[in-house]
Design an enzyme around this catalytic site. Sequence first.
Site, PDB file in Angstrom:
ATOM      1  N   ASN A 141       6.721  -1.258   6.720  1.00 47.48           N
ATOM      2  CA  ASN A 141       5.712  -1.026   5.687  1.00 47.48           C
ATOM      3  C   ASN A 141       4.979   0.298   5.827  1.00 47.48           C
ATOM      4  O   ASN A 141       4.341   0.753   4.873  1.00 47.48           O
ATOM      5  CB  ASN A 141       4.710  -2.192   5.715  1.00 47.48           C
ATOM      6  CG  ASN A 141       3.524  -1.956   4.809  1.00 47.48           C
ATOM      7  OD1 ASN A 141       3.628  -2.070   3.598  1.00 47.48           O
ATOM      8  ND2 ASN A 141       2.383  -1.615   5.398  1.00 47.48           N
ATOM      9  N   LYS A 143      11.012   7.151  -1.033  1.00 51.00           N
ATOM     10  CA  LYS A 143      10.980   5.729  -1.371  1.00 51.00           C
ATOM     11  C   LYS A 143      12.281   5.274  -2.031  1.00 51.00           C
ATOM     12  O   LYS A 143      12.707   4.125  -1.852  1.00 51.00           O
ATOM     13  CB  LYS A 143       9.781   5.426  -2.281  1.00 51.00           C
ATOM     14  CG  LYS A 143       8.431   5.538  -1.579  1.00 51.00           C
ATOM     15  CD  LYS A 143       8.315   4.553  -0.429  1.00 51.00           C
ATOM     16  CE  LYS A 143       6.914   4.483   0.151  1.00 51.00           C
ATOM     17  NZ  LYS A 143       6.787   3.476   1.222  1.00 51.00           N
ATOM     18  N   ILE A 175      -1.461  -0.149  -6.420  1.00 45.99           N
ATOM     19  CA  ILE A 175      -2.189  -1.209  -5.713  1.00 45.99           C
ATOM     20  C   ILE A 175      -3.447  -0.613  -5.098  1.00 45.99           C
ATOM     21  O   ILE A 175      -3.401   0.436  -4.456  1.00 45.99           O
ATOM     22  CB  ILE A 175      -1.320  -1.827  -4.598  1.00 45.99           C
ATOM     23  CG1 ILE A 175       0.003  -2.358  -5.161  1.00 45.99           C
ATOM     24  CG2 ILE A 175      -2.093  -2.919  -3.867  1.00 45.99           C
ATOM     25  CD1 ILE A 175      -0.126  -3.510  -6.130  1.00 45.99           C
ATOM     26  N   THR A 235      -5.778   0.281  -2.567  1.00 45.09           N
ATOM     27  CA  THR A 235      -5.868   0.393  -1.113  1.00 45.09           C
ATOM     28  C   THR A 235      -6.629   1.677  -0.805  1.00 45.09           C
ATOM     29  O   THR A 235      -7.069   2.384  -1.711  1.00 45.09           O
ATOM     30  CB  THR A 235      -4.470   0.466  -0.462  1.00 45.09           C
ATOM     31  OG1 THR A 235      -3.822   1.676  -0.885  1.00 45.09           O
ATOM     32  CG2 THR A 235      -3.607  -0.730  -0.830  1.00 45.09           C
ATOM     33  N   TYR A 258       7.490  12.152  -2.431  1.00 45.52           N
ATOM     34  CA  TYR A 258       7.171  10.743  -2.158  1.00 45.52           C
ATOM     35  C   TYR A 258       8.229   9.830  -2.771  1.00 45.52           C
ATOM     36  O   TYR A 258       8.785   8.943  -2.104  1.00 45.52           O
ATOM     37  CB  TYR A 258       5.788  10.416  -2.730  1.00 45.52           C
ATOM     38  CG  TYR A 258       5.389   8.964  -2.617  1.00 45.52           C
ATOM     39  CD1 TYR A 258       4.914   8.445  -1.422  1.00 45.52           C
ATOM     40  CD2 TYR A 258       5.478   8.112  -3.722  1.00 45.52           C
ATOM     41  CE1 TYR A 258       4.544   7.108  -1.314  1.00 45.52           C
ATOM     42  CE2 TYR A 258       5.110   6.781  -3.625  1.00 45.52           C
ATOM     43  CZ  TYR A 258       4.644   6.283  -2.423  1.00 45.52           C
ATOM     44  OH  TYR A 258       4.279   4.965  -2.331  1.00 45.52           O
ATOM     45  N   ASP A 283       3.958   5.242  16.498  1.00 43.96           N
ATOM     46  CA  ASP A 283       4.262   6.261  15.501  1.00 43.96           C
ATOM     47  C   ASP A 283       5.695   5.987  15.059  1.00 43.96           C
ATOM     48  O   ASP A 283       6.642   6.196  15.821  1.00 43.96           O
ATOM     49  CB  ASP A 283       4.129   7.656  16.107  1.00 43.96           C
ATOM     50  CG  ASP A 283       4.501   8.762  15.129  1.00 43.96           C
ATOM     51  OD1 ASP A 283       4.914   8.456  13.989  1.00 43.96           O
ATOM     52  OD2 ASP A 283       4.396   9.946  15.503  1.00 43.96           O
ATOM     53  N   GLY A 308      -4.420  -1.626   4.410  1.00 39.07           N
ATOM     54  CA  GLY A 308      -3.748  -1.785   3.136  1.00 39.07           C
ATOM     55  C   GLY A 308      -2.855  -3.003   3.030  1.00 39.07           C
ATOM     56  O   GLY A 308      -3.199  -4.120   3.434  1.00 39.07           O
ATOM     57  N   ILE A 309      -1.673  -2.792   2.462  1.00 40.19           N
ATOM     58  CA  ILE A 309      -0.739  -3.884   2.215  1.00 40.19           C
ATOM     59  C   ILE A 309      -0.335  -4.567   3.511  1.00 40.19           C
ATOM     60  O   ILE A 309      -0.306  -5.800   3.599  1.00 40.19           O
ATOM     61  CB  ILE A 309       0.507  -3.353   1.470  1.00 40.19           C
ATOM     62  CG1 ILE A 309       0.127  -2.875   0.063  1.00 40.19           C
ATOM     63  CG2 ILE A 309       1.590  -4.431   1.391  1.00 40.19           C
ATOM     64  CD1 ILE A 309       1.244  -2.122  -0.652  1.00 40.19           C
ATOM     65  N   THR A 333      -2.115  -1.984  10.049  1.00 41.68           N
ATOM     66  CA  THR A 333      -3.541  -1.881  10.374  1.00 41.68           C
ATOM     67  C   THR A 333      -4.411  -1.559   9.161  1.00 41.68           C
ATOM     68  O   THR A 333      -5.619  -1.396   9.291  1.00 41.68           O
ATOM     69  CB  THR A 333      -3.770  -0.808  11.459  1.00 41.68           C
ATOM     70  OG1 THR A 333      -3.303   0.455  10.991  1.00 41.68           O
ATOM     71  CG2 THR A 333      -3.027  -1.169  12.747  1.00 41.68           C
TER      72      THR A 333
END
Length: 253
Positions: A83, A151, A180, A182, A147, A56, A17-18, A15
């Site tokens: 994503n 990842k 990027i 966003t 983070y 969620d 950004g990327i 919904t």
Amino acid sequence: MFSVEGKTAFITGGTSGIGLAVAERFVRQGAKVFIAGRRDAGDLAAGIGATAVQLDVANGDLFAHVLDVVEEDVGKIHILINNAGMENVGQTLVEQAISELDPAVDVNLKGVVHGLKYGPAHMADGGSIINTSSLAANIGLPTYGFYAATKAAVLSLTRTAALELAPRNIRVNAVCPGSIRTAMLPDDHPEVKLTETLCPMGRIGETDDLLGLYQFLASGASAYISGQAINVDGGVSAGFGYGVLGLAETAVS
């Protein structure tokens, strides 16, 4: 060439950004697209020709239920893009509260685990799973500890799932975006100036810079590619640009 026409795609974090950019591209290319996010995005989805579902990704039972509903509606899906993600940066490991690890794990890690656990049963053989990781999974960055750890775990899961799903010819790959532009990375974010200095191309990326790779990995043109993590970072992972040396743009003839 990299056709997704007639395929069904399910995109978490779709919904904004990327994820939203990929959804728009796939719809234009003739795919049936479901975008999943925590907010009600019915109007947004209708505006791009997609279908919205509320999800969620940290809730495994809900993830499984939503996929049940999608399959009942349109049959097996061909493309699953895990994503959904959240930023959790800015403090060192010493400074950051342990409680801040939980939301990063819930979204960035569990969200992918749930997609890989429940998604394949709802996929057609020969399909494609694409996990959005990050350049931070491959290089060290101060204050990106929680983070980056989540990842990096996505890359390990990508390799494992690629091996386990190979008998069904379901490919599993990861895209590792660098910086990027966003909503998570506005122009005043300190990472922007850092990237403009470090990046050989001298700029942060745009969502458009990622779309070709997502479409390639989703298409049959990548039928023999699985278990891979591909950086899209303007060359940062190759080395540092002239900006690090304080040099002006240099043309090499």
